[in-house]
Design an enzyme around this catalytic site. Structure first.
Site, PDB file in Angstrom:
ATOM      1  N   LYS A   1      11.225  19.622 -14.092  1.00 20.08           N
ATOM      2  CA  LYS A   1      11.408  18.996 -15.440  1.00 20.08           C
ATOM      3  C   LYS A   1      10.320  18.123 -16.094  1.00 20.08           C
ATOM      4  CE  LYS A   1      15.560  17.649 -13.627  1.00 20.08           C
ATOM      5  NZ  LYS A   1      16.825  17.097 -13.253  1.00 20.08           N
TER       6      LYS A   1
ATOM      7  N   SER B   1      13.507  19.786  -8.406  1.00 20.88           N
ATOM      8  CA  SER B   1      14.314  19.568  -9.426  1.00 20.88           C
ATOM      9  C   SER B   1      13.904  18.630 -10.608  1.00 20.88           C
ATOM     10  CB  SER B   1      15.736  19.035  -8.899  1.00 20.88           C
ATOM     11  OG  SER B   1      16.563  18.616 -10.070  1.00 20.88           O
TER      12      SER B   1
ATOM     13  N   ASP C   1      16.846  24.706 -13.320  1.00 18.92           N
ATOM     14  CA  ASP C   1      17.348  23.514 -12.569  1.00 18.92           C
ATOM     15  C   ASP C   1      18.818  23.279 -13.266  1.00 18.92           C
ATOM     16  OD1 ASP C   1      17.067  21.187 -11.102  1.00 18.92           O
ATOM     17  OD2 ASP C   1      17.327  20.108 -13.108  1.00 18.92           O
TER      18      ASP C   1
ATOM     19  N   ARG D   1      24.383  22.935  -6.878  1.00 19.40           N
ATOM     20  CA  ARG D   1      24.253  22.141  -5.700  1.00 19.40           C
ATOM     21  C   ARG D   1      25.124  20.980  -5.790  1.00 19.40           C
ATOM     22  NH1 ARG D   1      18.415  19.817  -6.819  1.00 19.40           N
ATOM     23  NH2 ARG D   1      19.202  18.402  -5.308  1.00 19.40           N
TER      24      ARG D   1
ATOM     25  N   HIS E   1       9.603   8.262 -14.539  1.00 20.60           N
ATOM     26  CA  HIS E   1      11.042   8.639 -14.061  1.00 20.60           C
ATOM     27  C   HIS E   1      11.378   8.045 -13.070  1.00 20.60           C
ATOM     28  CE1 HIS E   1      14.098  11.556 -13.428  1.00 20.60           C
ATOM     29  NE2 HIS E   1      13.815  11.629 -12.135  1.00 20.60           N
TER      30      HIS E   1
HETATM   31  N1  URA Z   1      17.621  13.848 -10.301  1.00 25.49           N
HETATM   32  C1  URA Z   1      17.358  15.167 -10.355  1.00 25.49           C
HETATM   33  O1  URA Z   1      17.003  15.499 -11.597  1.00 25.49           O
HETATM   34  N2  URA Z   1      17.804  16.077  -9.479  1.00 25.49           N
HETATM   35  C2  URA Z   1      18.017  16.120  -8.277  1.00 25.49           C
HETATM   36  O2  URA Z   1      18.031  17.026  -7.436  1.00 25.49           O
HETATM   37  C3  URA Z   1      18.314  14.906  -7.833  1.00 25.49           C
HETATM   38  C4  URA Z   1      18.173  13.605  -8.800  1.00 25.49           C
END
Ligand code: URA
Length: 433
Positions: free
Chosen positions: A187, A183, A161, A168, A82
């Site tokens: 995931k 966040s 999320d 947010r 990621h």
């Molecule tokens: N990427 C994400 O998935 N979440 C965040 O809060 C910031 C970047």
């Protein structure tokens, strides 16, 4: 338990209990706690932060808020990667096939681009016919058949999320280390891989503007992953200039193809080799990074990494003739070269400016509903540290839009050229594990 008491407790800098964290996450997902109370709490978190225990509980509560992908019936160690997002970051498109060609299963759920940062799904969708929305069953079948799948997150993965990120985004609470870490990790931990490699970017084109903040985020996310039983590691990489040369969807796919054929730009190849080697170490097929890099160089040289990209495109319904003949990708009608007006060395190419300009050319979206022009973008002719003569091409602009004089001026201003020699910066700045 009352939500207002939780808000006040955090406002005063106190540590929330596991029960309180579960109360607000679950209450927000099931609709019993309104947006305005969660916004107030998030703003308190922005200012007061969270302890590691609070962040782990928040991540775990978010992780189990929806479906969890179970990849345990797929043989072998599954790795995921990621990136925290940047400009010209097409790493997954090259490193996924490279690592899978070494026999390691790569299971990746990716996102879309927003604002100045690009997204892997959009890049993949520039290949005609390619489908990024597979069911979990198809995802697993593809993992078994070819050992590689890159798809969009299913709609039911981490609904907490989805709701929290959207809030947010409009309440000025994205830039919070605990909220970003929870966040991302909720995931990653819900999508079923055994190992996670995080590419945490820093610099003006990244979420984290400084090295120190990126390092803190990397440590926090690695600790969360480990505490929840996953082999999690991170690399810290520079996003003060775009990665590689191409910025824009099909332009980046072409650069990934070039890279898999052994002709990639140096900084991009470097990141792919280092990240890929760590993924191979995590999957236990090599015992050192050096050994991993050698293995990856071999699968590029013998063509098997490129073949793996072809297999991915075919498995996801894409037209593989575009991979075999990248000249088939549509080319924008307007092509403008930006030339150097003075000699010297490139000191800076402001990634944020290039990313925002690429978006204005049509390559990105400002809101979720915007439609992307897959052919639009910018290809750099020079990188930081390069020598420049008058009339050298600094970059080439591709767009189907007209009247873009202002964007062109902004792109020109992203290049800082100085008289003194400038050293080529490193790509990977630190490792966290
Ligand atoms: N990427 C994400 O998935 N979440 C965040 O809060 C910031 C970047």
């Amino acid at each position: 338990m009352r939500m207002v008491d939780i808000i006040v407790k955090k406002r005063e800098g106190k540590e929330l209990t596991d029960k309180e964290i579960k109360f607000f996450v679950n209450g927000y997902v099931n609709g019993s706690i309104p947006d305005y109370q969660i916004s107030a709490l998030f703003m308190a978190i922005v200012f007061q932060g969270m302890t590691n225990r609070e962040i782990v509980t928040l991540t775990e509560t978010m992780r189990v808020s929806g479906d969890i992908v179970d990849l345990s019936d797929i043989k072998g160690i599954k790795v995921d990667k990621h990136s925290t997002g940047g400009v010209g970051d097409k790493t997954s498109l090259a490193v996924g096939p490279m690592v899978a060609a070494c026999g390691v299963k790569v299971a990746k759920m990716s996102g879309r681009g927003l604002g100045h940062t690009g997204g892997t799904l959009d890049k993949l969708e520039s290949i005609p016919g390619l489908n990024v929305f597979e069911s979990v069953e198809q995802f697993k079948k593809q993992m078994n058949d070819i050992g590689l799948a890159i798809i969009g997150q299913t709609g039911t993965l981490v609904p907490a999320d989805k709701k929290m990120y959207a809030l947010r985004d409009v309440t000025g609470t994205v830039e919070s280390l605990p909220l970003i870490a929870a966040s991302i990790m909720s995931k990653k931990l819900a999508s079923g891989s055994d190992c996670i490699l995080l590419d945490v970017k820093f610099g003006n084109g990244a979420f984290m503007k400084t090295y120190d903040d990126a390092l803190k985020l990397a440590h926090t996310m690695v600790d969360i992953g480990k505490s929840l039983g996953k082999d999690t590691r991170a690399v810290l990489t520079d996003m003060s200039q775009p990665l590689g040369l191409a910025v824009g969807n099909s332009l980046e796919v072409k650069e990934a193809i070039d890279t898999l054929k052994g002709r990639g730009p140096k900084d991009f190849v470097d990141i792919c080799l280092h990240s890929g080697a760590i993924m191979l170490e995590q999957a236990k097929v090599v015992s050192s990074e050096e050994e991993g890099i050698e293995m990856l160089k071999k699968v590029i040289a013998d063509g098997s990494a490129f073949q793996k990209l072809r297999e991915l495109v075919i498995a996801q319904g894409g037209d593989v003739s575009y991979i075999d003949h990248p000249e088939k990708f549509e080319v924008s009608k307007n092509i403008i070269e930006v030339k150097a007006t003075k000699p010297g060395y490139v000191k800076q190419i402001v990634a944020l400016e290039i990313g925002e300009s690429a978006m204005r050319l049509g390559a990105g979206r400002e809101t979720f509903d915007d439609i992307i022009d897959m052919s639009a973008g910018i290809v750099l002719g020079k990188k930081v540290g390069d020598k420049v003569n008058v009339d050298d091409t600094l970059c080439t602009i591709y767009t189907n839009k007209d009247n873009i004089e202002e964007v062109v001026r902004d792109i020109e201003s992203a290049f800082v050229i100085v008289d003194e020699f400038v050293k080529t910066p490193p790509t990977v700045h630190a490792y966290v594990k």
